[in-house]
Scaffold this motif. Structure first.
Motif, PDB file in Angstrom:
ATOM      1  N   UNK A  25       0.715  -1.156  -0.054  1.00 32.61           N
ATOM      2  CA  UNK A  25       0.108   0.074   0.040  1.00 32.61           C
ATOM      3  C   UNK A  25       0.861   1.172   0.000  1.00 32.61           C
ATOM      4  N   UNK A  26       1.895   1.188   0.185  1.00 31.16           N
ATOM      5  CA  UNK A  26       3.071   2.391   0.113  1.00 31.16           C
ATOM      6  C   UNK A  26       3.503   2.646  -1.213  1.00 31.16           C
ATOM      7  N   UNK A  27       3.526   4.082  -1.643  1.00 33.69           N
ATOM      8  CA  UNK A  27       4.082   3.985  -2.921  1.00 33.69           C
ATOM      9  C   UNK A  27       5.525   4.148  -2.959  1.00 33.69           C
ATOM     10  N   UNK A  28       6.348   3.632  -3.994  1.00 29.34           N
ATOM     11  CA  UNK A  28       7.915   3.540  -3.872  1.00 29.34           C
ATOM     12  C   UNK A  28       8.464   3.206  -5.151  1.00 29.34           C
ATOM     13  N   UNK A  29       9.608   3.126  -5.236  1.00 30.53           N
ATOM     14  CA  UNK A  29      10.529   2.730  -6.565  1.00 30.53           C
ATOM     15  C   UNK A  29      10.219   1.125  -6.649  1.00 30.53           C
ATOM     16  N   UNK A  30       9.843   0.638  -7.752  1.00 27.24           N
ATOM     17  CA  UNK A  30       9.642  -0.651  -7.931  1.00 27.24           C
ATOM     18  C   UNK A  30      10.873  -1.401  -8.018  1.00 27.24           C
ATOM     19  N   UNK A  31      11.001  -2.577  -7.369  1.00 25.22           N
ATOM     20  CA  UNK A  31      12.324  -3.254  -7.222  1.00 25.22           C
ATOM     21  C   UNK A  31      12.709  -4.002  -8.379  1.00 25.22           C
ATOM     22  N   UNK A  37      10.610   0.890 -14.970  1.00 25.36           N
ATOM     23  CA  UNK A  37      10.688   1.371 -16.447  1.00 25.36           C
ATOM     24  C   UNK A  37       9.175   1.946 -16.587  1.00 25.36           C
ATOM     25  N   UNK A  38       8.215   1.547 -16.249  1.00 27.99           N
ATOM     26  CA  UNK A  38       6.770   1.930 -16.397  1.00 27.99           C
ATOM     27  C   UNK A  38       6.828   3.261 -15.467  1.00 27.99           C
ATOM     28  N   UNK A  39       7.309   2.949 -14.300  1.00 24.10           N
ATOM     29  CA  UNK A  39       7.111   4.230 -13.264  1.00 24.10           C
ATOM     30  C   UNK A  39       7.909   5.316 -13.842  1.00 24.10           C
ATOM     31  N   UNK A  40       9.199   5.094 -14.392  1.00 28.66           N
ATOM     32  CA  UNK A  40      10.048   6.327 -15.043  1.00 28.66           C
ATOM     33  C   UNK A  40       9.536   7.016 -16.093  1.00 28.66           C
ATOM     34  N   UNK A  41       8.646   6.149 -16.944  1.00 29.17           N
ATOM     35  CA  UNK A  41       7.833   7.010 -18.034  1.00 29.17           C
ATOM     36  C   UNK A  41       6.328   7.653 -17.770  1.00 29.17           C
ATOM     37  N   UNK A  42       6.178   7.241 -16.559  1.00 28.34           N
ATOM     38  CA  UNK A  42       4.947   7.772 -16.268  1.00 28.34           C
ATOM     39  C   UNK A  42       4.770   9.036 -15.280  1.00 28.34           C
ATOM     40  N   UNK A  43       4.507  10.026 -15.819  1.00 30.09           N
ATOM     41  CA  UNK A  43       4.618  11.581 -15.034  1.00 30.09           C
ATOM     42  C   UNK A  43       3.693  11.443 -13.791  1.00 30.09           C
ATOM     43  N   UNK A  45       3.049   8.876 -11.777  1.00 32.85           N
ATOM     44  CA  UNK A  45       3.542   7.827 -10.838  1.00 32.85           C
ATOM     45  C   UNK A  45       3.922   8.741  -9.559  1.00 32.85           C
ATOM     46  N   UNK A  46       3.776   8.303  -8.451  1.00 36.79           N
ATOM     47  CA  UNK A  46       3.693   9.208  -7.260  1.00 36.79           C
ATOM     48  C   UNK A  46       5.647   9.272  -6.746  1.00 36.79           C
ATOM     49  N   UNK A  47       6.154   8.301  -7.194  1.00 38.23           N
ATOM     50  CA  UNK A  47       7.702   8.070  -7.126  1.00 38.23           C
ATOM     51  C   UNK A  47       8.116   7.472  -8.307  1.00 38.23           C
ATOM     52  N   UNK A 302       0.182   1.078  -7.257  1.00 38.91           N
ATOM     53  CA  UNK A 302       0.778   2.403  -6.659  1.00 38.91           C
ATOM     54  C   UNK A 302       0.654   3.566  -7.407  1.00 38.91           C
ATOM     55  N   UNK A 303       0.739   3.556  -8.456  1.00 38.33           N
ATOM     56  CA  UNK A 303       0.533   4.844  -9.417  1.00 38.33           C
ATOM     57  C   UNK A 303      -0.968   5.299  -9.090  1.00 38.33           C
TER      58      UNK A 303
END
Length: 308
Positions: A25-31, A37-43, A45-47, A302-303
């Motif tokens: 339930x906590x947002x954070x960088x995916x391991x 990569x999806x997080x990095x490309x998504x504006x 994404x909380x982190x 998380x996003x």
């Protein structure tokens, strides 16, 4: 096994090794690489975290550049877990800049509100050319940028703040590279030897003891210990153990993690109980509990955290 420059180049922008799964339930960088990569490309994404390779002429000094950004609702605090590499990071933030040594255990980065950081993971053995004293003094600690043996550190930090703050990461990287070249850092034979030692510790799973690492490196045990302590402020035993724990945490966060017995054997532990004790000592929880939490995190979106 890749060796030499191909090894370091292939890992320069490598996804997320060392990043630990967060709490459910906590947002954070995916391991894992795909989700990260999806997080990095998504504006949205909380982190998110992006990693960048440096120009070829600086690969001997820098492993990669990492830039996290976060935008969290009021009251939400993320404790991002990391297993640091056996090196040091130059980090510039909006109100601070320093050279950070590795944490011996699990490090936690506190994220809240909105922010960013510009980090430079130095190659093993480079920090001692910048630190004002023995590198062992920065293990688990830090030195302000203006205290380093470097010129125009304030100008470098000011440029990074202006460009990263404006969303221009490319200009920040270009400016950093120009600053680093101006430092004229020259590496000796021991630096090349140390990189070879680190490469062996990370890639050769047959190496589980310091004596084996010494033999594979062509060094006596005493010479190996002197090199690793003098240039990293660490021990060969810690070096071997750190990479095994990085691999273990990634394997346990996978969609289909291996059994603990299988993973323990694959990483060279004498038995599952030994592996569990070591994992808990470093990560702070048992492998089974970590794997369950990682699976729960992977199933959640998380996003989709509400803004506030």
């Amino acid at each position: 096994m890749q060796t030499g420059e191909n090894y370091w180049r292939s890992r320069a922008g490598a996804a997320v090794k060392g990043v630990l799964a967060g709490r459910p339930g906590e947002p954070g960088i995916a391991p894992l690489a795909g989700r990260a990569a999806e997080q990095a490309d998504s504006l949205d994404a909380p982190v998110r975290l992006t990693r960048h390779a440096v120009s070829a002429d600086l690969e001997g000094l820098v492993r990669h550049i990492w830039i996290p950004r976060w935008r969290l609702p009021s009251g939400i605090v993320v404790e991002q877990g990391v297993l640091d590499y056996p090196s040091a990071n130059l980090v510039v933030e909006p109100h601070a800049a320093a050279l950070y040594g590795p944490e011996l255990g699990r490090s936690r980065q506190r994220l809240e509100g909105e922010g960013w950081a510009f980090g430079v993971l130095l190659q093993p053995g480079v920090a001692h050319r910048l630190a004002p004293g023995p590198v062992r003094e920065i293990v688990g600690s830090s030195v302000p940028l203006d205290a380093l043996r470097a010129t125009d550190a304030a100008g470098f930090a000011e440029h990074v703040r202006a460009t990263v703050g404006a969303g221009d990461e490319a200009s920040a990287i270009t400016g950093f590279e120009a600053w680093l070249r101006s430092q004229r850092i020259e590496l000796d034979d021991d630096a090349a030897l140390l990189r070879h030692v680190v490469e062996l510790a990370e890639t050769d799973r047959t190496i589980v003891r310091a004596e084996s690492l010494a033999a594979a490196s062509g060094l006596s045990l005493r010479a190996l210990e002197r090199l690793v302590r003098g240039r990293l402020g660490l021990t060969p035993k810690w070096l071997i153990g750190r990479y095994r724990m990085q691999e273990a945490s990634q394997a346990l966060a996978a969609a289909e993690p291996p059994s603990l017995a299988e993973l323990a054997a694959d990483l060279g532990f004498s038995d599952q109980a030994h592996f569990t004790r070591q994992f808990r000592a470093v990560i702070g929880e048992t492998p089974r509990r970590y794997a369950l939490a990682a699976a729960t995190v992977a199933e959640s979106s998380t996003a989709a955290l509400p803004s506030g």
